[in-house]
Design a protein around this motif. Structure first.
Motif, mmCIF file in Angstrom:
data_model
loop_
_atom_site.group_PDB
_atom_site.id
_atom_site.type_symbol
_atom_site.label_atom_id
_atom_site.label_comp_id
_atom_site.label_asym_id
_atom_site.label_seq_id
_atom_site.Cartn_x
_atom_site.Cartn_y
_atom_site.Cartn_z
ATOM 1 N N THR A 6 0.841 -1.218 0.000
ATOM 2 C CA THR A 6 0.000 0.000 0.000
ATOM 3 C C THR A 6 0.866 1.254 0.000
ATOM 4 O O THR A 6 0.493 2.255 -0.594
ATOM 5 C CB THR A 6 -0.873 0.047 1.269
ATOM 6 N N LEU A 7 1.996 1.202 0.688
ATOM 7 C CA LEU A 7 2.834 2.392 0.795
ATOM 8 C C LEU A 7 3.509 2.763 -0.520
ATOM 9 O O LEU A 7 3.589 3.947 -0.862
ATOM 10 C CB LEU A 7 3.901 2.191 1.875
ATOM 11 N N GLY A 10 1.106 4.420 -2.885
ATOM 12 C CA GLY A 10 0.731 5.706 -2.300
ATOM 13 C C GLY A 10 1.825 6.738 -2.474
ATOM 14 O O GLY A 10 1.561 7.904 -2.797
ATOM 15 N N PHE A 13 1.979 7.830 -6.036
ATOM 16 C CA PHE A 13 0.888 8.768 -6.301
ATOM 17 C C PHE A 13 1.238 10.166 -5.794
ATOM 18 O O PHE A 13 1.089 11.155 -6.510
ATOM 19 C CB PHE A 13 -0.404 8.265 -5.638
ATOM 20 N N PHE A 14 1.696 10.271 -4.534
ATOM 21 C CA PHE A 14 2.048 11.579 -3.987
ATOM 22 C C PHE A 14 3.220 12.204 -4.742
ATOM 23 O O PHE A 14 3.262 13.420 -4.944
ATOM 24 C CB PHE A 14 2.375 11.482 -2.499
#
Length: 72
Positions: A6-7, A10, A13-14
């Protein structure tokens, strides 16, 4: 170990969001004049106009409306 699944997406994306904000700022001209602010702080814009200066007999001329601690 499952947290990494998940990290990583994420953070990608950021990272893409921040790169998009960077390109948006460049396109809008945020980084056009890098020396303007450096020269602008040297200008003496906080001088009071001559009409705001008061002179009374026996007193030094004081600037009205400006806060200069050494001119009290």
């Amino acid at each position: 170990m499952e947290v990494i699944y998940t990290l990583i997406p994420g953070m990608i994306f950021f990272g893409l969001v921040f790169v998009g904000i960077l390109f948006w700022a460049i396109k809008k001209g945020q980084y056009e004049d890098l020396e303007g602010d450096a020269h602008r702080i040297l200008l003496d814009e906080d001088e009071a106009p001559e009409k705001d200066m008061k002179a009374t007999p026996g007193e030094a001329r004081k600037r009205v409306g400006l806060n200069y601690p050494d001119q009290d």
